[in-house]
Design a protein around this motif. Structure first.
Motif, PDB file in Angstrom:
ATOM      1  N   ALA A   1      16.924   2.196  -4.011  1.00 48.14           N
ATOM      2  CA  ALA A   1      16.303   1.416  -2.939  1.00 48.14           C
ATOM      3  C   ALA A   1      17.386   0.565  -2.292  1.00 48.14           C
ATOM      4  N   ARG A   2      17.198   0.297  -1.009  1.00 52.49           N
ATOM      5  CA  ARG A   2      18.108  -0.596  -0.292  1.00 52.49           C
ATOM      6  C   ARG A   2      17.330  -1.853   0.093  1.00 52.49           C
TER       7      ARG A   2
ATOM      8  N   PRO B   1       9.336   5.266   3.599  1.00 54.46           N
ATOM      9  CA  PRO B   1       9.454   3.951   4.226  1.00 54.46           C
ATOM     10  C   PRO B   1       9.324   4.055   5.737  1.00 54.46           C
ATOM     11  N   GLU B   2       8.514   3.185   6.299  1.00 53.23           N
ATOM     12  CA  GLU B   2       8.399   3.078   7.752  1.00 53.23           C
ATOM     13  C   GLU B   2       8.826   1.689   8.191  1.00 53.23           C
ATOM     14  N   HIS B   3       8.195   0.685   7.632  1.00 53.43           N
ATOM     15  CA  HIS B   3       8.509  -0.691   8.005  1.00 53.43           C
ATOM     16  C   HIS B   3       9.005  -1.499   6.809  1.00 53.43           C
TER      17      HIS B   3
ATOM     18  N   LEU C   1      12.835  -5.149   1.174  1.00 46.90           N
ATOM     19  CA  LEU C   1      13.079  -3.789   0.694  1.00 46.90           C
ATOM     20  C   LEU C   1      12.765  -2.890   1.882  1.00 46.90           C
ATOM     21  N   PHE C   2      13.790  -2.256   2.451  1.00 50.36           N
ATOM     22  CA  PHE C   2      13.589  -1.523   3.696  1.00 50.36           C
ATOM     23  C   PHE C   2      13.776  -0.012   3.588  1.00 50.36           C
ATOM     24  N   ASP C   3      14.320   0.474   2.486  1.00 48.40           N
ATOM     25  CA  ASP C   3      14.567   1.909   2.361  1.00 48.40           C
ATOM     26  C   ASP C   3      14.557   2.284   0.887  1.00 48.40           C
ATOM     27  N   TYR C   4      14.072   3.478   0.575  1.00 50.49           N
ATOM     28  CA  TYR C   4      14.024   3.932  -0.804  1.00 50.49           C
ATOM     29  C   TYR C   4      13.870   5.445  -0.843  1.00 50.49           C
ATOM     30  N   SER C   5      14.267   6.021  -1.969  1.00 55.46           N
ATOM     31  CA  SER C   5      14.188   7.466  -2.151  1.00 55.46           C
ATOM     32  C   SER C   5      12.772   7.870  -2.562  1.00 55.46           C
TER      33      SER C   5
ATOM     34  N   ASP D   1       0.801  -1.225   0.000  1.00 53.36           N
ATOM     35  CA  ASP D   1       0.000   0.000   0.000  1.00 53.36           C
ATOM     36  C   ASP D   1       0.834   1.275   0.000  1.00 53.36           C
ATOM     37  N   PHE D   2       2.143   1.169   0.230  1.00 51.54           N
ATOM     38  CA  PHE D   2       2.998   2.354   0.217  1.00 51.54           C
ATOM     39  C   PHE D   2       3.669   2.572  -1.134  1.00 51.54           C
ATOM     40  N   PHE D   3       3.303   1.751  -2.125  1.00 57.91           N
ATOM     41  CA  PHE D   3       3.766   1.912  -3.496  1.00 57.91           C
ATOM     42  C   PHE D   3       2.570   2.119  -4.414  1.00 57.91           C
ATOM     43  N   LEU D   4       2.832   2.675  -5.603  1.00 61.57           N
ATOM     44  CA  LEU D   4       1.847   2.756  -6.671  1.00 61.57           C
ATOM     45  C   LEU D   4       2.317   1.842  -7.800  1.00 61.57           C
TER      46      LEU D   4
END
Length: 143
Positions: A80-81, A57-59, A107-111, A29-32
């Motif tokens: 992305a990391r 990113p939160e979780h 996938l835990f972090d991204y710009s 839900d945090f991506f399109l």
């Protein structure tokens, strides 16, 4: 003609940027997500879609693996990391990652500008939560 080519018919597909809308009802839900018409054209053998950041990113995605025969991620914008098993991997615009079948990843972090092309076979692949093999670094807060 081989047996495989007899039973597997595909259609020609040409999707332009304005042909499909970005949707929020994908796997995360945090991506399109933007469908590129490949699942329909291949009768579900392969899916190709664009994925982009929609929220900071939160979780992240959590530890998971996919039941899929093939998966690549081609980063088109931003970065992305990921954790792949116990290895942190920075994936930047222009990088391509082949995620072997069953690899545990997170996938835990991204710009904010992150966008990537994902190609997976089959189109109806499953995402399965798995036990964490290691800890995960904290995401970078957006400014």
């Amino acid at each position: 003609m081989t047996q495989a080519s007899q039973s597997f018919e595909t259609q020609f597909s040409h999707v332009c940027p304005g042909d499909t809308e970005w949707r929020s009802d994908g796997l995360r839900d945090f991506f399109l997500y933007k469908d590129l018409g490949v699942a329909a054209a291949t009768n579900g053998r392969v899916i190709a879609h664009l994925v982009k950041a929609n929220q900071q990113p939160e979780h992240g995605t959590g530890w998971h693996r996919h039941e899929a025969d093939f998966q690549i991620v081609l980063m088109t914008k931003g970065w992305a990391r990921f954790m792949y098993e116990d290895k942190e991997t920075l994936v930047q615009a222009g990088d391509c990652v082949h995620q072997r079948p069953g690899i545990r990843h997170y996938l835990f972090d991204y710009s904010p500008a992150m966008e990537y092309l994902e190609i997976v076979g089959p189109a109806d692949f499953k995402s399965i939560e798995v036990e964490a093999p290691c800890g995960v670094p904290a995401p970078t807060p957006w400014k």
